[in-house]
Motif scaffolding. Sequence first.
Motif, short mmCIF file in Angstrom:
data_model
loop_
_atom_site.label_atom_id
_atom_site.label_comp_id
_atom_site.label_asym_id
_atom_site.label_seq_id
_atom_site.Cartn_x
_atom_site.Cartn_y
_atom_site.Cartn_z
N ASP A 222 0.83 -1.21 0.00
CA ASP A 222 0.00 0.00 0.00
C ASP A 222 0.86 1.26 0.00
O ASP A 222 0.55 2.24 -0.68
CB ASP A 222 -0.92 -0.01 1.22
CG ASP A 222 -1.89 1.17 1.21
OD1 ASP A 222 -2.67 1.30 0.26
OD2 ASP A 222 -1.85 1.97 2.17
N GLN A 226 0.85 4.29 -2.77
CA GLN A 226 0.67 5.70 -2.40
C GLN A 226 1.81 6.55 -2.95
O GLN A 226 1.59 7.68 -3.40
CB GLN A 226 0.59 5.82 -0.87
CG GLN A 226 -0.69 5.28 -0.27
CD GLN A 226 -0.72 5.45 1.24
OE1 GLN A 226 0.00 6.27 1.80
NE2 GLN A 226 -1.54 4.65 1.91
N ARG A 229 1.11 7.14 -6.65
CA ARG A 229 0.01 8.08 -6.89
C ARG A 229 0.41 9.52 -6.60
O ARG A 229 -0.04 10.45 -7.27
CB ARG A 229 -1.19 7.70 -6.03
CG ARG A 229 -1.84 6.36 -6.40
CD ARG A 229 -3.14 6.17 -5.65
NE ARG A 229 -3.66 4.82 -5.82
CZ ARG A 229 -3.58 3.87 -4.90
NH1 ARG A 229 -2.98 4.11 -3.73
NH2 ARG A 229 -4.07 2.67 -5.13
N LYS A 230 1.26 9.71 -5.60
CA LYS A 230 1.63 11.07 -5.22
C LYS A 230 2.64 11.70 -6.18
O LYS A 230 2.51 12.88 -6.53
CB LYS A 230 2.23 11.06 -3.79
CG LYS A 230 2.65 12.44 -3.30
CD LYS A 230 3.14 12.39 -1.86
CE LYS A 230 3.51 13.79 -1.36
NZ LYS A 230 3.97 13.77 0.04
#
Length: 596
Positions: A222, A226, A229-230
């Motif tokens: 996870d 993240q 995506r950032k």
Amino acid sequence: MDTVRGQRWLLTLALPLGLLASSVSNAAAARQIELPQLDIPYTKHVLANGLTLLVHEDHKTAQVSVDINYRVGTGDEPPGVTGISHLFEHLMFRGSEHHDHDMFDALLPLGASAGTVNGMAYVDRTHYFETVASGALDAILWLESDRMGYLLGAIDQAKLDEQRGVVHNERRSIENTPWHKIGTNPYGRNAARLLQAIWPPGHPYSHLYIGTEEDLDSVTLDGVKQWFRKWYTPSNAVLVLSGDVTAAEAKSKVERYFGALPPGMSTTRVNRWSEPMPGNRRDVAYDSELATAALARVWSIPNAGLGAADADYLELLAAILSQPSSRLSQRLIVEQKLANEFAIDVRKNEIGSQVTLRLTAMPGIDLARVERLLEEELARMLKEGPSADELQAARMSKLAEMVSSIQSTSAKAHLLGKYELFLGNADAWKISFERLKNAKPGDLAAAGQRWLQKGNYTLVMLPRAQLAAASHDVDRKAGMPAVNFAEVQPPKFERTALSNGAQVLFAQRQDAPEVTVNLLIPIAASGAQQAFPVGIETLVMDLSLAGTDKLTGTQLSQALGKLGASLKVSADADSVQLSLKTLSTSFPEAMTLFAD
């Protein structure tokens, strides 16, 4: 071909035609050398989703270099997840949703070759690049856009664990790299110590790119998603196409493959950290692989990173000091034969730079002697600056190095992308180039005085003798040896009694000029009826340190301190004990206070 001493020679010149007419003569050699002019023309286009596209046309070969910089690096890693940017760089080559195969295998049929495909995580950016046949431009843009927009569906726990293991092996290799290789491999042994020493805690540059073993193990699937995506979004990237492609063609194809990708969220990054290194620090370490003593000295240069004047001047000053013909190299290596290696380099990042000096002493040479000479020459250089000849030699060497370094389409793409990402201007490299051409000795001396006379960190490395276990051992199968207790001889006491009935036991010892007095006051015999109220022992203990009718507690403490004496009180249900410890030379005075 001409025959010279039985050999056939071929001289090949790759020069502008006009230079072939120049005669090699003393007059020509003495002429003022014209400094080169460089340019890398490009066009810039920003897509609606924020992706920045730079295109440099170079049609001399049927190849195109594709270069992508994401504005994220090890400096963006929060505490507890150091190493994730480098780990993620590995994952980027393990396939995407619509091409769930190894990226390297996919690139070979596109005309890519060894050395033209790679990815690198730096402190301020993560860089991916490849050079392929120009006819494969659509294919490579499809692959790059798929992993920019559709990577997450191909990342699973198995791939994460696989690449985590690869990075762990890489980390072990780094830890086994001898410290003195950090010049060529800046991530060798002790590199983490250098970074932690010169950058304050929390600074983006204060930890090693590969992270700690514990942090790598704590990275979750996870957390990786993240991270993607950032940071891995069009609005956070610069794409450069350099080679056999037109600007119009590049714009059309990039719009086609990247235009539909969502822009991504805005991100916040540290862009200034002005705190300089406070004072000088010094450590000594030992290395069994080191044959002679060695030294590394590092300076932090906050807020003078890529494109800053001081960073450029320090880089040129380092080149002057490092040349084999430099006064420092001549004294250290040639004349006095004190060292066999000496170098200084400057690493320019986005929000700061780092200057590293390293040297290795000759066998049997005292490192302190080498360091004194080093300090002397550095101080002279910073005070006087380089001579005109020293500056010109270093200048021409750096110019030639830069001209040579941007001959390939990939090198030009690297340069344009880095300056566009950090400074918002792909042409900004020209400012440093012109600064290099026009630098004066005073510019270099002033930059050196501003930074190399401030705090630094010095790591001294000394050889450690080779250690080995003995070839023999005890017979451990026989079990643990028997224990033989020696007979204890207690001290002999002399006994006497005072006129008031107090009993005195006295034992003499000769090992230290100190006297210890223990006064035992019984409250009740063990097992007998309590002679005093419960808690009286604690009260007596407290009152014993509160002073006397002549001295307050503070005065008593001060008086004892002047004599080098100390007084302690302890108690239990049966007795209160007062203990005095004092120097034998002050025993009479201390005993007077004790009695009081």
